[in-house]
Design a protein around this motif. Structure first.
Motif, PDB file in Angstrom:
ATOM      1  N   TRP B  28       0.842  -1.209   0.000  1.00  0.00           N
ATOM      2  CA  TRP B  28       0.000   0.000   0.000  1.00  0.00           C
ATOM      3  C   TRP B  28       0.870   1.250   0.000  1.00  0.00           C
ATOM      4  O   TRP B  28       1.468   1.600   1.008  1.00  0.00           O
ATOM      5  CB  TRP B  28      -0.904  -0.013   1.242  1.00  0.00           C
ATOM      6  N   PHE B  29       0.945   1.930  -1.138  1.00  0.00           N
ATOM      7  CA  PHE B  29       1.694   3.185  -1.226  1.00  0.00           C
ATOM      8  C   PHE B  29       0.842   4.334  -0.694  1.00  0.00           C
ATOM      9  O   PHE B  29      -0.354   4.401  -0.955  1.00  0.00           O
ATOM     10  CB  PHE B  29       2.072   3.498  -2.679  1.00  0.00           C
ATOM     11  N   THR B  30       1.471   5.231   0.035  1.00  0.00           N
ATOM     12  CA  THR B  30       0.793   6.457   0.458  1.00  0.00           C
ATOM     13  C   THR B  30       1.788   7.620   0.376  1.00  0.00           C
ATOM     14  O   THR B  30       2.984   7.437   0.622  1.00  0.00           O
ATOM     15  CB  THR B  30       0.212   6.339   1.884  1.00  0.00           C
ATOM     16  N   GLY B  31       1.293   8.769   0.013  1.00  0.00           N
ATOM     17  CA  GLY B  31       2.160   9.940  -0.091  1.00  0.00           C
ATOM     18  C   GLY B  31       1.451  11.053  -0.839  1.00  0.00           C
ATOM     19  O   GLY B  31       0.391  10.850  -1.450  1.00  0.00           O
ATOM     20  N   LEU B  32       2.053  12.229  -0.799  1.00  0.00           N
ATOM     21  CA  LEU B  32       1.498  13.407  -1.455  1.00  0.00           C
ATOM     22  C   LEU B  32       1.327  13.205  -2.957  1.00  0.00           C
ATOM     23  O   LEU B  32       1.975  12.336  -3.554  1.00  0.00           O
ATOM     24  CB  LEU B  32       2.455  14.602  -1.252  1.00  0.00           C
ATOM     25  N   ASP B 137       7.957   9.478   1.081  1.00  0.00           N
ATOM     26  CA  ASP B 137       8.197  10.648   1.929  1.00  0.00           C
ATOM     27  C   ASP B 137       9.043  11.680   1.199  1.00  0.00           C
ATOM     28  O   ASP B 137      10.251  11.514   1.057  1.00  0.00           O
ATOM     29  CB  ASP B 137       8.925  10.163   3.204  1.00  0.00           C
ATOM     30  N   ILE B 138       8.403  12.731   0.726  1.00  0.00           N
ATOM     31  CA  ILE B 138       9.193  13.822   0.148  1.00  0.00           C
ATOM     32  C   ILE B 138       8.685  15.144   0.705  1.00  0.00           C
ATOM     33  O   ILE B 138       7.515  15.262   1.082  1.00  0.00           O
ATOM     34  CB  ILE B 138       9.163  13.882  -1.398  1.00  0.00           C
ATOM     35  N   VAL B 142       9.250  19.881  -2.804  1.00  0.00           N
ATOM     36  CA  VAL B 142       9.710  19.122  -3.974  1.00  0.00           C
ATOM     37  C   VAL B 142       8.512  18.681  -4.824  1.00  0.00           C
ATOM     38  O   VAL B 142       8.527  18.787  -6.053  1.00  0.00           O
ATOM     39  CB  VAL B 142      10.542  17.893  -3.535  1.00  0.00           C
ATOM     40  N   ALA B 143       7.474  18.188  -4.127  1.00  0.00           N
ATOM     41  CA  ALA B 143       6.269  17.760  -4.852  1.00  0.00           C
ATOM     42  C   ALA B 143       5.681  18.938  -5.627  1.00  0.00           C
ATOM     43  O   ALA B 143       5.288  18.803  -6.786  1.00  0.00           O
ATOM     44  CB  ALA B 143       5.247  17.191  -3.862  1.00  0.00           C
ATOM     45  N   PRO B 176       5.337   2.993   9.156  1.00  0.00           N
ATOM     46  CA  PRO B 176       5.228   2.298   7.865  1.00  0.00           C
ATOM     47  C   PRO B 176       6.257   1.171   7.798  1.00  0.00           C
ATOM     48  O   PRO B 176       7.327   1.280   8.406  1.00  0.00           O
ATOM     49  CB  PRO B 176       5.551   3.392   6.848  1.00  0.00           C
ATOM     50  N   GLU B 177       5.941   0.126   7.062  1.00  0.00           N
ATOM     51  CA  GLU B 177       6.912  -0.958   6.890  1.00  0.00           C
ATOM     52  C   GLU B 177       8.143  -0.454   6.126  1.00  0.00           C
ATOM     53  O   GLU B 177       9.263  -0.898   6.370  1.00  0.00           O
ATOM     54  CB  GLU B 177       6.270  -2.133   6.135  1.00  0.00           C
ATOM     55  N   ILE B 178       7.914   0.437   5.176  1.00  0.00           N
ATOM     56  CA  ILE B 178       9.006   0.924   4.318  1.00  0.00           C
ATOM     57  C   ILE B 178       8.813   2.428   4.088  1.00  0.00           C
ATOM     58  O   ILE B 178       7.689   2.890   3.903  1.00  0.00           O
ATOM     59  CB  ILE B 178       8.994   0.210   2.935  1.00  0.00           C
ATOM     60  N   THR B 179       9.897   3.173   4.098  1.00  0.00           N
ATOM     61  CA  THR B 179       9.853   4.587   3.712  1.00  0.00           C
ATOM     62  C   THR B 179      10.805   4.778   2.538  1.00  0.00           C
ATOM     63  O   THR B 179      11.965   4.362   2.609  1.00  0.00           O
ATOM     64  CB  THR B 179      10.287   5.498   4.881  1.00  0.00           C
ATOM     65  N   ILE B 180      10.306   5.339   1.467  1.00  0.00           N
ATOM     66  CA  ILE B 180      11.182   5.617   0.320  1.00  0.00           C
ATOM     67  C   ILE B 180      11.183   7.119   0.058  1.00  0.00           C
ATOM     68  O   ILE B 180      10.245   7.829   0.427  1.00  0.00           O
ATOM     69  CB  ILE B 180      10.763   4.842  -0.955  1.00  0.00           C
ATOM     70  N   ARG B 181      12.258   7.571  -0.555  1.00  0.00           N
ATOM     71  CA  ARG B 181      12.418   9.013  -0.801  1.00  0.00           C
ATOM     72  C   ARG B 181      12.841   9.223  -2.247  1.00  0.00           C
ATOM     73  O   ARG B 181      14.012   9.051  -2.593  1.00  0.00           O
ATOM     74  CB  ARG B 181      13.460   9.588   0.172  1.00  0.00           C
ATOM     75  N   THR B 182      11.875   9.560  -3.084  1.00  0.00           N
ATOM     76  CA  THR B 182      12.138   9.657  -4.521  1.00  0.00           C
ATOM     77  C   THR B 182      12.952  10.896  -4.882  1.00  0.00           C
ATOM     78  O   THR B 182      13.389  11.013  -6.022  1.00  0.00           O
ATOM     79  CB  THR B 182      10.815   9.675  -5.324  1.00  0.00           C
TER      80      THR B 182
END
Lengths: 209, 209
Positions: B28-32, B137-138, B142-143, B176-182
């Motif tokens: 499940w992805f979540t983010g702005l 998470d950004i 940036v978004a 969250p199980e995972i946090t990524i930063r694009t």
């Protein structure tokens, strides 16, 4: 630092089918309560899984208590019930899975809507999805004699209102792709009849034939 | 004449996983908006498909214009939107597919509901389904700078009401199980980070590792 992201468009349905090694489509069972829909649908699902195909059955157990638990039995809610099932079946078919639905779905207009949704393609490059209507055709007397859940008895006693075949209509399909008769053939024979149809239409991968 | 039908019970989730050679679960992805959710989700879907796994992405394109086309943007409809997506993801996971969802899903309560639905098992003999929350998470700056669809601009101009991060809250995941930063890693690096997590949890079949 990658601030310029390439915006992938995602796979087309054909690319996904190729990666998965199978086409997705929907097999839509319709018929009276106790006609044998779920029995044949379950046996078909198992048969396809044993052939190495991805298949998944949507039925009252996994839909009514989950996605559609907000819906009752008014005409509007029954229509919405079938609409959502059709949309979810379409998603499964789009994912290259054989979606198998097992619901009375008594109204022609609802089944027609389900069929049309599968024909609509919103994403460029996608073919329409096959929609195979399987009419489980048995005399209501046989269904009523089976009555495994005692529903016909309750309907006759007036304890269940608007019960399909007793106090609400069942509109038989006019041109179903397949008609099976569980009072004349075994479950295995009914499954074989459906598999033969799928083979004839090229809907089973060569390796599974 | 087979009038006595054997009532099959259907496959358990474990039996289906065994037949399919893979477990189903939900990522499940979540983010702005413009955080990179769909880009990474699409690349992940393609990666898993190339590994030979069944994977399917639910996103605005295939859900908002289909299953959820009756829903608007009121609070009630937004909640119902996420509830249905969670239920459909659960069906895909139950079918032994890796369900990948790519929606802003700004509220903790909605994501918590999605998580809880995956933990609930209604059919006997079924294990709970894994639910992996990926927080993209950004910084909002940036978004807003990316703004590929010009939505932030419209939100700032008041042309879009209740826009997440501008005029409506985004509730970041707490665990969250995972946090990524694009904005710090490439899409490929983000996918590799998720794949590493799945490997560590035994969620990729041995053949795919």
């Amino acid at each position: 630092m990658a601030t310029n992201i390439t915006w992938h468009d995602g796979l087309t349905r054909q690319e996904r089918s190729q990666a998965r090694g199978q086409k997705g489509y929907t097999i839509w069972f319709t018929g009276l309560s106790a006609s044998g829909k779920s029995t044949v649908a379950t046996a078909l699902e198992q048969h396809l899984l044993h052939l190495g195909l991805a298949a998944y059955r949507l039925d009252g157990d996994n839909v009514r208590f989950g996605l559609n638990k907000d819906l009752g039995f008014s005409e509007k809610d029954r229509n919405e019930n079938i609409r959502r099932i059709a949309e979810v079946a379409k998603l499964f078919a789009d994912s290259s899975t054989v979606a198998i639905t097992s619901f009375i779905s008594p109204y022609r207009a609802d089944r027609q809507l389900a069929r049309e949704l599968h024909a609509q393609t919103t994403q460029a490059g996608n073919d329409a999805l096959d929609f195979i209507e399987v009419y489980v055709d048995i005399p209501i007397e046989v269904a009523e004699q089976r009555d495994p859940k005692g529903l016909y008895k309750k309907a006759r006693a007036g304890e269940i209102k608007e019960f399909t075949g007793i106090s609400a209509p069942y509109e038989a399909p006019l041109e179903p792709e397949i008609t099976i008769r569980t009072h004349q053939n075994t479950v295995e024979e009914c499954v074989a009849q459906i598999v033969e149809y799928l083979q004839g239409k090229g809907l089973l991968p060569a390796a599974a034939q």
